[in-house]
Design a protein around this motif. Structure first.
Motif, mmCIF file in Angstrom:
data_model
loop_
_atom_site.group_PDB
_atom_site.id
_atom_site.type_symbol
_atom_site.label_atom_id
_atom_site.label_comp_id
_atom_site.label_asym_id
_atom_site.label_seq_id
_atom_site.Cartn_x
_atom_site.Cartn_y
_atom_site.Cartn_z
ATOM 1 N N HIS A 7 0.828 -1.203 0.000
ATOM 2 C CA HIS A 7 0.000 0.000 0.000
ATOM 3 C C HIS A 7 0.861 1.251 0.000
ATOM 4 N N GLN A 39 -0.643 2.554 16.968
ATOM 5 C CA GLN A 39 -0.072 3.414 15.926
ATOM 6 C C GLN A 39 -0.724 4.802 15.926
ATOM 7 N N GLN A 56 -3.789 3.376 1.541
ATOM 8 C CA GLN A 56 -4.167 3.362 2.962
ATOM 9 C C GLN A 56 -4.369 4.805 3.418
ATOM 10 N N THR A 66 1.662 10.056 15.225
ATOM 11 C CA THR A 66 2.678 10.358 14.200
ATOM 12 C C THR A 66 2.024 11.019 12.981
ATOM 13 N N LYS A 69 1.449 14.682 13.724
ATOM 14 C CA LYS A 69 2.747 15.366 13.641
ATOM 15 C C LYS A 69 3.143 15.561 12.169
ATOM 16 N N LYS A 73 3.538 19.194 10.093
ATOM 17 C CA LYS A 73 4.799 19.592 9.450
ATOM 18 C C LYS A 73 4.674 19.714 7.923
ATOM 19 N N GLN A 79 2.511 9.758 3.059
ATOM 20 C CA GLN A 79 3.303 9.663 4.293
ATOM 21 C C GLN A 79 4.239 8.460 4.275
ATOM 22 N N GLN A 80 3.865 7.405 3.542
ATOM 23 C CA GLN A 80 4.673 6.179 3.570
ATOM 24 C C GLN A 80 4.441 5.313 2.333
ATOM 25 N N LEU A 103 12.749 0.878 12.683
ATOM 26 C CA LEU A 103 12.204 1.673 13.789
ATOM 27 C C LEU A 103 11.948 0.836 15.042
ATOM 28 N N GLY A 110 0.092 -4.620 12.549
ATOM 29 C CA GLY A 110 -0.469 -3.677 11.579
ATOM 30 C C GLY A 110 -1.846 -4.119 11.133
ATOM 31 N N THR A 111 -2.314 -3.519 10.063
ATOM 32 C CA THR A 111 -3.637 -3.800 9.506
ATOM 33 C C THR A 111 -3.981 -5.279 9.463
ATOM 34 N N PRO A 121 13.111 6.992 7.581
ATOM 35 C CA PRO A 121 13.192 7.775 6.337
ATOM 36 C C PRO A 121 14.560 8.421 6.119
ATOM 37 N N LYS A 122 15.270 8.686 7.208
ATOM 38 C CA LYS A 122 16.587 9.323 7.076
ATOM 39 C C LYS A 122 17.625 8.363 6.486
ATOM 40 N N GLY A 126 14.680 9.760 2.367
ATOM 41 C CA GLY A 126 13.545 10.614 2.715
ATOM 42 C C GLY A 126 12.189 9.944 2.559
ATOM 43 N N GLU A 130 7.526 1.052 4.903
ATOM 44 C CA GLU A 130 6.952 0.046 5.791
ATOM 45 C C GLU A 130 7.116 -1.329 5.157
#
Ligand code: V0V
Length: 138
Positions: A7, A39, A56, A66, A69, A73, A79-80, A103, A110-111, A121-122, A126, A130
């Motif tokens: 997803h 989550q 998703q 998250t 947040k 930003k 997002q993923q 992480l 999860g789902t 991501p770092k 970037g 998942e």
């Protein structure tokens, strides 16, 4: 390592409004909906045809989420990126060997009973990546 794009996760402010948009504009069907307290999200899986890949939609459960947040930003949006794997423990071990940070020390839920972990991501250009090992079929 990866077998499918499982997803693409999109941060949204209003889950019902987002579901309606994906249904009415793109003709996608709601495949699954669930709240994941750990989550901090309420999420909806929108099926992309019969590809088994989904979009998703992720709405925050609280300001500490998250997703809250992320929206504060970046605004709403992608997002993923989530890849399906057969054995999340093995894939995590391989990725760790290859020098990226996961992480969680152990996969989380999860789902729909899947086992999930994320690449930071770092360490991944970037992109929050998942890894999803689906629950075994009954
Ligand atoms: C943060 N960053 C991102 C990002 N989130 N970069 C790309 N994509 C994202 N989604 C960058 C951010 O711009 C910062 O860069 C740096 O990482 C640190 O971010 P932060 O804002 O200080 O945020 P943190 O460190 O508090 O949290 C970031 C992480 C967090 C990725 C660690 O979002 C997290 O734990 N995510 C994994 C869990 C998750 O996303 N759950 C919701 C979906 P600069 O500014 O330092 O350059 S739940 C789900 O997918 C389920 C249930 C499922 O699929 O089954």
């Amino acid at each position: 390592l990866f077998t499918h794009i499982d997803h693409v996760g999109i941060a949204v402010a209003d889950l019902d409004a987002a579901i309606a948009f994906y249904q009415d504009v793109y003709g996608m069907e709601l495949a699954h909906r669930e709240t994941n307290e750990e989550q901090g999200v309420e999420e909806a899986m929108m099926a992309v045809g019969d590809s088994t890949s989904c979009i998703q939609l992720l709405a925050p459960l609280s300001e500490e989420s998250t997703i809250a947040k992320f929206i504060a930003k970046n605004g709403v949006g992608i997002q993923q990126m989530a890849y399906r794997v057969e054995d999340v423990d093995a894939v995590c071990a391989t990725l760790k060997e290859r020098g990226v940070r996961l992480l969680y020390p152990e996969p989380k839920r999860g789902t729909a009973g899947s086992r999930i972990n994320f690449v930071h991501p770092k360490d991944a250009g970037g992109v929050l990546v998942e890894l999803v090992e689906p629950a075994p079929a009954h």
